[in-house]
Scaffold this motif. Structure first.
Motif, PDB file in Angstrom:
ATOM      1  N   MET A   1       0.818  -1.191   0.000  1.00  0.00           N
ATOM      2  CA  MET A   1       0.000   0.000   0.000  1.00  0.00           C
ATOM      3  C   MET A   1       0.865   1.259   0.000  1.00  0.00           C
ATOM      4  O   MET A   1       0.515   2.260  -0.596  1.00  0.00           O
ATOM      5  N   LYS A   2       1.991   1.179   0.694  1.00  0.00           N
ATOM      6  CA  LYS A   2       2.886   2.322   0.785  1.00  0.00           C
ATOM      7  C   LYS A   2       3.491   2.630  -0.587  1.00  0.00           C
ATOM      8  O   LYS A   2       3.723   3.784  -0.919  1.00  0.00           O
ATOM      9  N   ARG A   3       3.772   1.585  -1.374  1.00  0.00           N
ATOM     10  CA  ARG A   3       4.355   1.790  -2.700  1.00  0.00           C
ATOM     11  C   ARG A   3       3.369   2.495  -3.613  1.00  0.00           C
ATOM     12  O   ARG A   3       3.761   3.307  -4.446  1.00  0.00           O
ATOM     13  N   HIS A   4       2.087   2.218  -3.494  1.00  0.00           N
ATOM     14  CA  HIS A   4       1.087   2.875  -4.317  1.00  0.00           C
ATOM     15  C   HIS A   4       0.971   4.359  -3.979  1.00  0.00           C
ATOM     16  O   HIS A   4       0.762   5.185  -4.859  1.00  0.00           O
ATOM     17  N   LYS A   5       1.119   4.683  -2.693  1.00  0.00           N
ATOM     18  CA  LYS A   5       1.067   6.085  -2.278  1.00  0.00           C
ATOM     19  C   LYS A   5       2.238   6.862  -2.865  1.00  0.00           C
ATOM     20  O   LYS A   5       2.085   7.980  -3.322  1.00  0.00           O
ATOM     21  N   ILE A   6       3.396   6.256  -2.851  1.00  0.00           N
ATOM     22  CA  ILE A   6       4.584   6.911  -3.403  1.00  0.00           C
ATOM     23  C   ILE A   6       4.427   7.101  -4.911  1.00  0.00           C
ATOM     24  O   ILE A   6       4.722   8.170  -5.454  1.00  0.00           O
ATOM     25  N   LEU A   7       3.947   6.095  -5.587  1.00  0.00           N
ATOM     26  CA  LEU A   7       3.717   6.186  -7.027  1.00  0.00           C
ATOM     27  C   LEU A   7       2.666   7.252  -7.341  1.00  0.00           C
ATOM     28  O   LEU A   7       2.826   8.041  -8.275  1.00  0.00           O
ATOM     29  N   LEU A   8       1.611   7.280  -6.544  1.00  0.00           N
ATOM     30  CA  LEU A   8       0.561   8.294  -6.715  1.00  0.00           C
ATOM     31  C   LEU A   8       1.109   9.704  -6.477  1.00  0.00           C
ATOM     32  O   LEU A   8       0.772  10.641  -7.205  1.00  0.00           O
ATOM     33  N   LEU A   9       1.968   9.852  -5.494  1.00  0.00           N
ATOM     34  CA  LEU A   9       2.591  11.143  -5.207  1.00  0.00           C
ATOM     35  C   LEU A   9       3.503  11.588  -6.351  1.00  0.00           C
ATOM     36  O   LEU A   9       3.497  12.759  -6.746  1.00  0.00           O
ATOM     37  N   ILE A  10       4.252  10.666  -6.904  1.00  0.00           N
ATOM     38  CA  ILE A  10       5.133  10.983  -8.037  1.00  0.00           C
ATOM     39  C   ILE A  10       4.305  11.406  -9.250  1.00  0.00           C
ATOM     40  O   ILE A  10       4.623  12.388  -9.925  1.00  0.00           O
ATOM     41  N   LEU A  11       3.254  10.675  -9.545  1.00  0.00           N
ATOM     42  CA  LEU A  11       2.387  11.023 -10.673  1.00  0.00           C
ATOM     43  C   LEU A  11       1.704  12.381 -10.457  1.00  0.00           C
ATOM     44  O   LEU A  11       1.584  13.184 -11.386  1.00  0.00           O
ATOM     45  N   ALA A  12       1.261  12.629  -9.236  1.00  0.00           N
ATOM     46  CA  ALA A  12       0.589  13.906  -8.940  1.00  0.00           C
ATOM     47  C   ALA A  12       1.541  15.083  -9.104  1.00  0.00           C
ATOM     48  O   ALA A  12       1.178  16.116  -9.678  1.00  0.00           O
ATOM     49  N   THR A  13       2.766  14.959  -8.622  1.00  0.00           N
ATOM     50  CA  THR A  13       3.722  16.065  -8.767  1.00  0.00           C
ATOM     51  C   THR A  13       4.180  16.226 -10.212  1.00  0.00           C
ATOM     52  O   THR A  13       4.528  17.314 -10.634  1.00  0.00           O
ATOM     53  N   THR A  14       4.169  15.155 -10.973  1.00  0.00           N
ATOM     54  CA  THR A  14       4.576  15.240 -12.374  1.00  0.00           C
ATOM     55  C   THR A  14       3.519  15.937 -13.229  1.00  0.00           C
ATOM     56  O   THR A  14       3.837  16.800 -14.038  1.00  0.00           O
ATOM     57  N   PHE A  15       2.266  15.562 -13.026  1.00  0.00           N
ATOM     58  CA  PHE A  15       1.210  16.071 -13.905  1.00  0.00           C
ATOM     59  C   PHE A  15       0.425  17.254 -13.354  1.00  0.00           C
ATOM     60  O   PHE A  15      -0.354  17.863 -14.065  1.00  0.00           O
ATOM     61  N   SER A  16       0.596  17.596 -12.097  1.00  0.00           N
ATOM     62  CA  SER A  16      -0.172  18.710 -11.532  1.00  0.00           C
ATOM     63  C   SER A  16       0.129  20.058 -12.190  1.00  0.00           C
ATOM     64  O   SER A  16      -0.803  20.858 -12.378  1.00  0.00           O
ATOM     65  N   PRO A  17       1.362  20.392 -12.576  1.00  0.00           N
ATOM     66  CA  PRO A  17       1.569  21.684 -13.261  1.00  0.00           C
ATOM     67  C   PRO A  17       0.793  21.784 -14.579  1.00  0.00           C
ATOM     68  O   PRO A  17       0.248  22.838 -14.905  1.00  0.00           O
ATOM     69  N   PHE A  18       0.708  20.679 -15.311  1.00  0.00           N
ATOM     70  CA  PHE A  18      -0.037  20.687 -16.567  1.00  0.00           C
ATOM     71  C   PHE A  18      -1.530  20.849 -16.319  1.00  0.00           C
ATOM     72  O   PHE A  18      -2.224  21.561 -17.045  1.00  0.00           O
ATOM     73  N   LEU A  19      -2.016  20.188 -15.286  1.00  0.00           N
ATOM     74  CA  LEU A  19      -3.429  20.285 -14.934  1.00  0.00           C
ATOM     75  C   LEU A  19      -3.780  21.703 -14.477  1.00  0.00           C
ATOM     76  O   LEU A  19      -4.798  22.262 -14.896  1.00  0.00           O
ATOM     77  N   ILE A  20      -2.930  22.290 -13.653  1.00  0.00           N
ATOM     78  CA  ILE A  20      -3.167  23.665 -13.181  1.00  0.00           C
ATOM     79  C   ILE A  20      -3.122  24.639 -14.348  1.00  0.00           C
ATOM     80  O   ILE A  20      -3.953  25.541 -14.450  1.00  0.00           O
ATOM     81  N   ALA A  21      -2.161  24.489 -15.242  1.00  0.00           N
ATOM     82  CA  ALA A  21      -2.065  25.376 -16.409  1.00  0.00           C
ATOM     83  C   ALA A  21      -3.291  25.248 -17.297  1.00  0.00           C
ATOM     84  O   ALA A  21      -3.805  26.249 -17.813  1.00  0.00           O
ATOM     85  N   ALA A  22      -3.793  24.044 -17.474  1.00  0.00           N
ATOM     86  CA  ALA A  22      -4.987  23.842 -18.304  1.00  0.00           C
ATOM     87  C   ALA A  22      -6.200  24.496 -17.671  1.00  0.00           C
ATOM     88  O   ALA A  22      -7.018  25.107 -18.359  1.00  0.00           O
ATOM     89  N   ILE A  23      -6.313  24.427 -16.366  1.00  0.00           N
ATOM     90  CA  ILE A  23      -7.452  25.049 -15.681  1.00  0.00           C
ATOM     91  C   ILE A  23      -7.371  26.560 -15.777  1.00  0.00           C
ATOM     92  O   ILE A  23      -8.365  27.241 -16.040  1.00  0.00           O
ATOM     93  N   LEU A  24      -6.179  27.113 -15.576  1.00  0.00           N
ATOM     94  CA  LEU A  24      -6.025  28.569 -15.586  1.00  0.00           C
ATOM     95  C   LEU A  24      -6.189  29.182 -16.972  1.00  0.00           C
ATOM     96  O   LEU A  24      -6.610  30.321 -17.107  1.00  0.00           O
ATOM     97  N   THR A  25      -5.849  28.446 -18.011  1.00  0.00           N
ATOM     98  CA  THR A  25      -5.912  29.012 -19.362  1.00  0.00           C
ATOM     99  C   THR A  25      -7.131  28.565 -20.155  1.00  0.00           C
ATOM    100  O   THR A  25      -7.274  28.940 -21.312  1.00  0.00           O
ATOM    101  N   SER A  26      -7.999  27.783 -19.562  1.00  0.00           N
ATOM    102  CA  SER A  26      -9.145  27.285 -20.316  1.00  0.00           C
ATOM    103  C   SER A  26     -10.045  28.418 -20.793  1.00  0.00           C
ATOM    104  O   SER A  26     -10.580  28.369 -21.889  1.00  0.00           O
ATOM    105  N   ASP A  27     -10.225  29.460 -19.991  1.00  0.00           N
ATOM    106  CA  ASP A  27     -11.033  30.604 -20.408  1.00  0.00           C
ATOM    107  C   ASP A  27     -10.422  31.297 -21.615  1.00  0.00           C
ATOM    108  O   ASP A  27     -11.112  31.641 -22.561  1.00  0.00           O
ATOM    109  N   TYR A  28      -9.122  31.503 -21.582  1.00  0.00           N
ATOM    110  CA  TYR A  28      -8.440  32.199 -22.671  1.00  0.00           C
ATOM    111  C   TYR A  28      -8.551  31.418 -23.974  1.00  0.00           C
ATOM    112  O   TYR A  28      -8.876  31.976 -25.011  1.00  0.00           O
ATOM    113  N   PHE A  29      -8.289  30.115 -23.934  1.00  0.00           N
ATOM    114  CA  PHE A  29      -8.311  29.322 -25.150  1.00  0.00           C
ATOM    115  C   PHE A  29      -9.717  29.167 -25.711  1.00  0.00           C
ATOM    116  O   PHE A  29      -9.914  29.196 -26.914  1.00  0.00           O
ATOM    117  N   SER A  30     -10.705  29.019 -24.839  1.00  0.00           N
ATOM    118  CA  SER A  30     -12.064  28.915 -25.355  1.00  0.00           C
ATOM    119  C   SER A  30     -12.491  30.235 -25.988  1.00  0.00           C
ATOM    120  O   SER A  30     -13.217  30.251 -26.970  1.00  0.00           O
TER     121      SER A  30
END
Length: 154
Positions: A1-30
């Motif tokens: 279970m601990k290994r899944h948390k670490i993997l989830l944390l790595i994935l979250a830190t990797t993809f969170s900047p892209f997700l935040i950027a998409a949320i912040l710029t969605s108004d502009y692009f639309s």
């Protein structure tokens, strides 16, 4: 279970900047995807003057609102163009109202009499880009012109 948390944390830190950027710029692009021009793009390259005068006349880098002196509602349309220029605010110094019926290729415009009753937007280099009918002069022309000024900062 601990290994899944670490993997989830790595994935979250990797993809969170892209997700935040998409949320912040969605108004502009639309908004950009929904942007459309209201005038009619001209299919041929048409210039206001010949190449010798073009370099001298358009050194000030102003966009041109071109109206023919033979326009049937000249006074009314000219007043509308002045109001549009005033409504541009701080960008109004980048726009000039040009009263002209002399184009580099006058035969293309004289083929239809209705073209004398149109207003055109020309680039700072003198190339005529968009044409507007009488019913499009106002908010549609203002929106296109302000979009051109915003996107082509000189």
């Amino acid at each position: 279970m601990k290994r899944h948390k670490i993997l989830l944390l790595i994935l979250a830190t990797t993809f969170s900047p892209f997700l935040i950027a998409a949320i912040l710029t969605s108004d502009y692009f639309s908004q950009q995807l929904g942007q459309k021009q209201y005038g009619t793009f001209l299919s041929e390259e048409i210039y206001l003057t010949d190449t010798i005068n073009r370099s001298q006349e358009f050194q000030n880098k102003q966009w041109q609102l071109v109206i023919s002196a033979e326009h049937k509602n000249y006074d009314q349309i000219f007043n509308k163009l002045q109001k549009i220029k005033t409504a541009l605010g701080k960008r109004s110094d980048r726009v000039n109202i040009n009263i002209s019926s002399v184009f580099q290729q006058p035969a293309k415009f004289e083929s239809e009499n209705s073209n004398l009753d149109r207003v055109y937007i020309a680039s700072p280099q003198g190339q005529v880009l968009l044409a507007y009918r009488n019913d499009q002069i106002g908010k549609p022309l203002f929106k296109d012109l302000s979009h051109l000024l915003r996107s082509n900062n000189l």
